[in-house]
Design a protein around this motif. Structure first.
Motif, PDB file in Angstrom:
ATOM      1  N   ASP A 232      -2.659 104.889  77.767  1.00 62.95           N
ATOM      2  CA  ASP A 232      -1.889 103.728  78.235  1.00 62.95           C
ATOM      3  C   ASP A 232      -2.165 102.506  77.369  1.00 62.95           C
ATOM      4  O   ASP A 232      -1.260 101.716  77.059  1.00 62.95           O
ATOM      5  CB  ASP A 232      -2.244 103.421  79.691  1.00 62.95           C
ATOM      6  N   ARG A 233      -3.424 102.366  76.974  1.00 61.75           N
ATOM      7  CA  ARG A 233      -3.802 101.218  76.138  1.00 61.75           C
ATOM      8  C   ARG A 233      -3.127 101.306  74.769  1.00 61.75           C
ATOM      9  O   ARG A 233      -2.671 100.303  74.205  1.00 61.75           O
ATOM     10  CB  ARG A 233      -5.320 101.199  76.007  1.00 61.75           C
ATOM     11  N   GLU A 234      -3.042 102.519  74.234  1.00 66.37           N
ATOM     12  CA  GLU A 234      -2.411 102.708  72.937  1.00 66.37           C
ATOM     13  C   GLU A 234      -0.914 102.420  73.022  1.00 66.37           C
ATOM     14  O   GLU A 234      -0.332 101.800  72.120  1.00 66.37           O
ATOM     15  CB  GLU A 234      -2.641 104.148  72.464  1.00 66.37           C
ATOM     16  N   LYS A 235      -0.283 102.844  74.132  1.00 66.17           N
ATOM     17  CA  LYS A 235       1.134 102.557  74.320  1.00 66.17           C
ATOM     18  C   LYS A 235       1.381 101.052  74.395  1.00 66.17           C
ATOM     19  O   LYS A 235       2.358 100.535  73.855  1.00 66.17           O
ATOM     20  CB  LYS A 235       1.636 103.230  75.591  1.00 66.17           C
ATOM     21  N   ALA A 236       0.485 100.352  75.090  1.00 67.41           N
ATOM     22  CA  ALA A 236       0.623  98.896  75.220  1.00 67.41           C
ATOM     23  C   ALA A 236       0.498  98.218  73.864  1.00 67.41           C
ATOM     24  O   ALA A 236       1.231  97.274  73.555  1.00 67.41           O
ATOM     25  CB  ALA A 236      -0.431  98.358  76.189  1.00 67.41           C
ATOM     26  N   ARG A 237      -0.447  98.713  73.043  1.00 63.90           N
ATOM     27  CA  ARG A 237      -0.615  98.142  71.702  1.00 63.90           C
ATOM     28  C   ARG A 237       0.627  98.377  70.846  1.00 63.90           C
ATOM     29  O   ARG A 237       1.061  97.502  70.091  1.00 63.90           O
ATOM     30  CB  ARG A 237      -1.852  98.738  71.026  1.00 63.90           C
ATOM     31  N   GLU A 238       1.185  99.587  70.963  1.00 62.12           N
ATOM     32  CA  GLU A 238       2.390  99.900  70.190  1.00 62.12           C
ATOM     33  C   GLU A 238       3.560  99.024  70.631  1.00 62.12           C
ATOM     34  O   GLU A 238       4.326  98.533  69.788  1.00 62.12           O
ATOM     35  CB  GLU A 238       2.737 101.381  70.373  1.00 62.12           C
ATOM     36  N   ALA A 239       3.702  98.836  71.965  1.00 61.60           N
ATOM     37  CA  ALA A 239       4.791  97.992  72.475  1.00 61.60           C
ATOM     38  C   ALA A 239       4.606  96.549  72.018  1.00 61.60           C
ATOM     39  O   ALA A 239       5.575  95.866  71.655  1.00 61.60           O
ATOM     40  CB  ALA A 239       4.832  98.073  73.999  1.00 61.60           C
ATOM     41  N   ALA A 245       7.013  92.533  65.861  1.00 60.48           N
ATOM     42  CA  ALA A 245       7.841  92.780  64.685  1.00 60.48           C
ATOM     43  C   ALA A 245       9.273  92.280  64.915  1.00 60.48           C
ATOM     44  O   ALA A 245       9.911  91.746  63.996  1.00 60.48           O
ATOM     45  CB  ALA A 245       7.845  94.271  64.354  1.00 60.48           C
ATOM     46  N   SER A 246       9.773  92.417  66.143  1.00 63.15           N
ATOM     47  CA  SER A 246      11.131  91.937  66.454  1.00 63.15           C
ATOM     48  C   SER A 246      11.215  90.423  66.339  1.00 63.15           C
ATOM     49  O   SER A 246      12.190  89.871  65.798  1.00 63.15           O
ATOM     50  CB  SER A 246      11.522  92.377  67.870  1.00 63.15           C
ATOM     51  N   LEU A 247      10.189  89.725  66.847  1.00 63.94           N
ATOM     52  CA  LEU A 247      10.180  88.263  66.754  1.00 63.94           C
ATOM     53  C   LEU A 247      10.131  87.806  65.304  1.00 63.94           C
ATOM     54  O   LEU A 247      10.813  86.834  64.914  1.00 63.94           O
ATOM     55  CB  LEU A 247       8.984  87.702  67.524  1.00 63.94           C
ATOM     56  N   ALA A 248       9.328  88.510  64.490  1.00 68.38           N
ATOM     57  CA  ALA A 248       9.233  88.154  63.072  1.00 68.38           C
ATOM     58  C   ALA A 248      10.584  88.356  62.377  1.00 68.38           C
ATOM     59  O   ALA A 248      10.996  87.554  61.524  1.00 68.38           O
ATOM     60  CB  ALA A 248       8.154  89.003  62.406  1.00 68.38           C
TER      61      ALA A 248
END
Length: 287
Positions: A232-239, A245-248
């Motif tokens: 779950d923590r890895e999924k949160a980091r990926e999200a 990246a979208s904001l950039a």
């Protein structure tokens, strides 16, 4: 080879000579935490001179009882060899091999618990203790150590409090196993999350299907929860990385939605080196 694991197994009853022989062979291959055991059942059979069926049946029994767990696989010429770990908490819960102390009552001339004081010729007293005096003289606990132990006990109590109250059993054993897990490096918050995940998963179970706290910690059932916590923590980091990246990309393209980017997000983007202060100012935002 780990003398610690070998000694721990040697001092416990495993139910039969064959089971004891197999666990001692595995202990000989283990690291100090019980992990890193890789040897095929054929290897165990050749070294112990037991039948192949006995070895296979015993390994299956150890896995079912929680004495062994599989931690991975190691490639070999015939495919792969399973990597095992001996669960120390489960071994420690087995019956010890030592004979219990038997009270024999008071004799007419009871044996003194301490050795004599030695010769007193010319007023010179002998040594108070013999060189092999069996009683260990412990140093009194320091305030710092007492404070550390108190913090550990309090942490274990908080973790156990997350377990469903109606399933808490043998509180002392549960707290001891929790403290051992934390001491081994498990994060207290992660352990709490694993408990909450199990509580949610088993919600609505009948009493005959639930796992009581002492067995849950003995069998290290929390390890399954830790795997899910990490996933779950890895999924949160990926999200989070995807959102950043979208904001950039908005800033690079000077998208109209840039006006919705917060100051905190701007600071995060600059710190991550996804955008520069000049690019932020170019879209009308404060860097």
């Amino acid at each position: 080879m780990s003398w610690r694991i070998a000694n721990e197994c040697a001092e416990r009853r495993f139910g039969s000579a064959a089971r004891k022989q197999i666990i001692m062979f595995l202990a000989d291959k283990a690291s100090d935490d019980g992990s890193g055991i890789w040897c095929s059942k054929g290897t165990i059979q050749r070294h112990t001179e037991l039948s192949e069926s006995t070895v296979k049946r015993t390994i299956i029994d150890f896995l079912r009882e929680g004495i062994l767990i599989e931690t991975g696989r190691r490639h070999c010429k015939n495919g792969y060899t399973v990597i095992y770990r001996i669960v120390l908490e489960r071994v420690a819960a087995l019956e010890p091999t030592a004979e219990p102390d038997i009270e024999t009552g008071v004799t007419m001339n009871p044996v003194q618990p301490e050795p004599g004081t030695g010769s007193t010729v010319n007023g010179v007293r002998g040594s108070r203790w013999t060189p092999n005096h069996p009683k260990t003289i412990h140093k009194p606990p320091t305030r710092r150590r007492e404070a550390a132990e108190e913090v550990e006990d309090l942490e274990a109590e908080k973790i156990l409090a997350a377990y469903p109250e109606d399933r808490i059993r043998d509180r002392r054993t549960s707290l001891r196993l929790i403290a051992a897990a934390v001491k081994a490096g498990v994060e207290p918050d992660d352990l709490k999350q694993a408990i909450k995940a199990y509580a949610k998963e088993s919600e609505g179970y009948t009493r005959s299907k639930v796992c009581f706290s002492d067995n849950w910690f003995k069998m290290r059932r929390w390890e399954k929860g830790l795997v899910q916590v990490q996933a779950d923590r890895e999924k949160a980091r990926e999200a989070e990385a995807k959102g950043r990246a979208s904001l950039a990309e908005w800033i690079h393209e000077r998208h109209p939605l840039c006006r919705h980017i917060t100051n905190r997000q701007i600071e995060d983007l600059i710190a991550s080196k996804l955008v520069t202060p000049e690019q932020v100012r170019a879209v009308g935002l404060k860097a």
